[in-house]
Design a protein around this motif. Structure first.
Motif, PDB file in Angstrom:
ATOM      1  N   PRO B  30       5.959   7.167  -4.743  1.00 41.83           N
ATOM      2  CA  PRO B  30       4.836   7.259  -3.791  1.00 41.83           C
ATOM      3  C   PRO B  30       3.538   6.844  -4.502  1.00 41.83           C
ATOM      4  CG  PRO B  30       6.169   9.252  -3.731  1.00 41.83           C
ATOM      5  CD  PRO B  30       6.624   8.465  -4.933  1.00 41.83           C
ATOM      6  N   ALA B  31       2.551   6.411  -3.759  1.00 44.75           N
ATOM      7  CA  ALA B  31       1.294   5.949  -4.358  1.00 44.75           C
ATOM      8  C   ALA B  31       0.139   6.229  -3.420  1.00 44.75           C
ATOM      9  CB  ALA B  31       1.379   4.441  -4.627  1.00 44.75           C
ATOM     10  N   THR B  32      -1.065   6.219  -3.955  1.00 47.62           N
ATOM     11  CA  THR B  32      -2.241   6.347  -3.093  1.00 47.62           C
ATOM     12  C   THR B  32      -2.564   4.975  -2.505  1.00 47.62           C
ATOM     13  OG1 THR B  32      -3.791   5.832  -4.858  1.00 47.62           O
ATOM     14  CG2 THR B  32      -3.205   8.156  -4.590  1.00 47.62           C
ATOM     15  N   VAL B  33      -3.389   4.964  -1.462  1.00 42.69           N
ATOM     16  CA  VAL B  33      -3.804   3.699  -0.848  1.00 42.69           C
ATOM     17  C   VAL B  33      -4.484   2.823  -1.905  1.00 42.69           C
ATOM     18  CG1 VAL B  33      -5.264   2.637   0.932  1.00 42.69           C
ATOM     19  CG2 VAL B  33      -4.050   4.758   1.444  1.00 42.69           C
ATOM     20  N   GLY B  34      -5.300   3.452  -2.748  1.00 44.64           N
ATOM     21  CA  GLY B  34      -6.004   2.721  -3.804  1.00 44.64           C
ATOM     22  C   GLY B  34      -5.055   2.037  -4.772  1.00 44.64           C
ATOM     23  N   GLU B  35      -4.019   2.760  -5.171  1.00 38.93           N
ATOM     24  CA  GLU B  35      -3.016   2.196  -6.092  1.00 38.93           C
ATOM     25  C   GLU B  35      -2.291   1.004  -5.471  1.00 38.93           C
ATOM     26  OE1 GLU B  35      -1.760   6.197  -8.681  1.00 38.93           O
ATOM     27  OE2 GLU B  35      -0.799   5.779  -6.745  1.00 38.93           O
ATOM     28  N   VAL B  36      -1.995   1.118  -4.178  1.00 39.26           N
ATOM     29  CA  VAL B  36      -1.328   0.008  -3.488  1.00 39.26           C
ATOM     30  C   VAL B  36      -2.287  -1.182  -3.380  1.00 39.26           C
ATOM     31  CG1 VAL B  36      -0.405  -0.753  -1.255  1.00 39.26           C
ATOM     32  CG2 VAL B  36       0.321   1.437  -2.209  1.00 39.26           C
ATOM     33  N   ALA B  37      -3.526  -0.910  -2.988  1.00 36.74           N
ATOM     34  CA  ALA B  37      -4.519  -1.976  -2.805  1.00 36.74           C
ATOM     35  C   ALA B  37      -4.745  -2.760  -4.096  1.00 36.74           C
ATOM     36  CB  ALA B  37      -5.826  -1.390  -2.295  1.00 36.74           C
ATOM     37  N   GLU B  38      -4.731  -2.042  -5.231  1.00 42.01           N
ATOM     38  CA  GLU B  38      -4.941  -2.684  -6.539  1.00 42.01           C
ATOM     39  C   GLU B  38      -3.954  -3.819  -6.820  1.00 42.01           C
ATOM     40  OE1 GLU B  38      -4.774   0.102  -9.793  1.00 42.01           O
ATOM     41  OE2 GLU B  38      -6.654   1.037  -9.188  1.00 42.01           O
ATOM     42  N   LEU B  39      -2.740  -3.669  -6.285  1.00 45.75           N
ATOM     43  CA  LEU B  39      -1.674  -4.632  -6.580  1.00 45.75           C
ATOM     44  C   LEU B  39      -1.838  -5.956  -5.843  1.00 45.75           C
ATOM     45  CD1 LEU B  39       1.402  -2.244  -6.297  1.00 45.75           C
ATOM     46  CD2 LEU B  39       0.313  -3.023  -8.401  1.00 45.75           C
ATOM     47  N   PHE B  40      -2.669  -5.946  -4.789  1.00 46.59           N
ATOM     48  CA  PHE B  40      -2.751  -7.130  -3.943  1.00 46.59           C
ATOM     49  C   PHE B  40      -4.171  -7.666  -3.904  1.00 46.59           C
ATOM     50  CE2 PHE B  40       0.596  -4.335  -2.416  1.00 46.59           C
ATOM     51  CZ  PHE B  40       1.687  -5.168  -2.500  1.00 46.59           C
ATOM     52  N   GLU B  41      -4.272  -8.978  -4.001  1.00 49.08           N
ATOM     53  CA  GLU B  41      -5.600  -9.595  -3.977  1.00 49.08           C
ATOM     54  C   GLU B  41      -6.042  -9.854  -2.544  1.00 49.08           C
ATOM     55  OE1 GLU B  41      -5.385 -12.969  -6.510  1.00 49.08           O
ATOM     56  OE2 GLU B  41      -5.545 -11.778  -8.337  1.00 49.08           O
ATOM     57  N   ILE B  42      -6.001  -8.829  -1.741  1.00 47.90           N
ATOM     58  CA  ILE B  42      -6.485  -8.974  -0.363  1.00 47.90           C
ATOM     59  C   ILE B  42      -7.446  -7.832  -0.065  1.00 47.90           C
ATOM     60  CG2 ILE B  42      -4.549 -10.338   0.538  1.00 47.90           C
ATOM     61  CD1 ILE B  42      -3.339  -7.808   1.640  1.00 47.90           C
ATOM     62  N   SER B  43      -8.233  -8.023   0.975  1.00 48.13           N
ATOM     63  CA  SER B  43      -9.287  -7.059   1.300  1.00 48.13           C
ATOM     64  C   SER B  43      -8.740  -5.696   1.716  1.00 48.13           C
ATOM     65  CB  SER B  43     -10.151  -7.617   2.431  1.00 48.13           C
ATOM     66  OG  SER B  43      -9.388  -7.648   3.623  1.00 48.13           O
ATOM     67  N   ALA B  44      -9.566  -4.677   1.543  1.00 49.68           N
ATOM     68  CA  ALA B  44      -9.188  -3.324   1.962  1.00 49.68           C
ATOM     69  C   ALA B  44      -8.843  -3.256   3.459  1.00 49.68           C
ATOM     70  CB  ALA B  44     -10.304  -2.346   1.617  1.00 49.68           C
ATOM     71  N   PRO B  45      -9.627  -3.909   4.346  1.00 51.62           N
ATOM     72  CA  PRO B  45      -9.236  -3.858   5.765  1.00 51.62           C
ATOM     73  C   PRO B  45      -7.870  -4.498   6.030  1.00 51.62           C
ATOM     74  CG  PRO B  45     -11.493  -4.643   5.544  1.00 51.62           C
ATOM     75  CD  PRO B  45     -10.918  -4.598   4.166  1.00 51.62           C
ATOM     76  N   ALA B  46      -7.552  -5.568   5.274  1.00 52.97           N
ATOM     77  CA  ALA B  46      -6.250  -6.225   5.447  1.00 52.97           C
ATOM     78  C   ALA B  46      -5.120  -5.282   5.021  1.00 52.97           C
ATOM     79  CB  ALA B  46      -6.193  -7.522   4.653  1.00 52.97           C
ATOM     80  N   ILE B  47      -5.312  -4.602   3.882  1.00 53.47           N
ATOM     81  CA  ILE B  47      -4.318  -3.620   3.412  1.00 53.47           C
ATOM     82  C   ILE B  47      -4.157  -2.534   4.464  1.00 53.47           C
ATOM     83  CG2 ILE B  47      -4.039  -1.666   1.786  1.00 53.47           C
ATOM     84  CD1 ILE B  47      -3.133  -4.117   0.440  1.00 53.47           C
TER      85      ILE B  47
END
Lengths: 112, 112
Positions: B30-47
């Protein structure tokens, strides 16, 4: 849309009940476009559009013999989809197994 | 869109490489939203949009503990997707087996 990876095309093709029903029909036997269209109360252009999506994902193949155009299901994309899903089910279950193992070890340590 | 059946929602959620990568990440832990977002070079709204699609399909669950919002993968929808794909692979393969059986019988009759 044209640059979509094969797995995305396959899953997108499966994400519609009519297209899944078409595949269900074809998993029993190959059929002509007319035979498939008969089963669904939707327009010929709509059927044609669904067949295009399935064909683009590689899930069906059209063959023409004389004037007969036959649709056949192809299982390679289903294998690809299945492999992805199974991998992730397995990994998550293994995680649970490891967690359980860890908890057992912790309990044993506490008991000592 | 809101009346879509669960299998269509699941397959549609899987029909995107970023969403599949998010699930791959979460199948490890399991991961936090922040940890998941870090892995992808896309915007926070897209995530956020991708997470909504995954959540709607039941593929992830959000839990909030104090200020921590954790994402966890859920395997029930993967089981459902897998069951559909396996059923159709199996039916088609059985059809091939029956065809092979039929051809064997035909050959034997011809040999006699």
């Amino acid at each position: 849309m044209t640059t979509k990876d094969s797995l995305s095309l396959i899953f997108a093709a499966l994400a519609d009940p009519t297209r899944r029903n078409i595949l269900s029909r074809l998993s029993q036997n190959p059929a002509t476009v007319g035979e498939v269209a008969e089963l669904f109360e939707i327009s010929a252009p709509a059927i044609s559009q669904h067949l295009k999506v399935l064909e683009r994902a590689g899930l069906i193949e059209r063959t023409t013999k004389a004037q007969w155009r036959t649709l056949t299901i192809r299982t390679e994309p289903l294998n690809e989809a299945s492999a992805w899903v199974e991998k992730h089910r397995r990994e998550w279950n293994q995680r649970f197994d490891r967690l359980e193992e860890h908890l057992k070890t912790m309990t044993k340590k506490e008991e000592k």
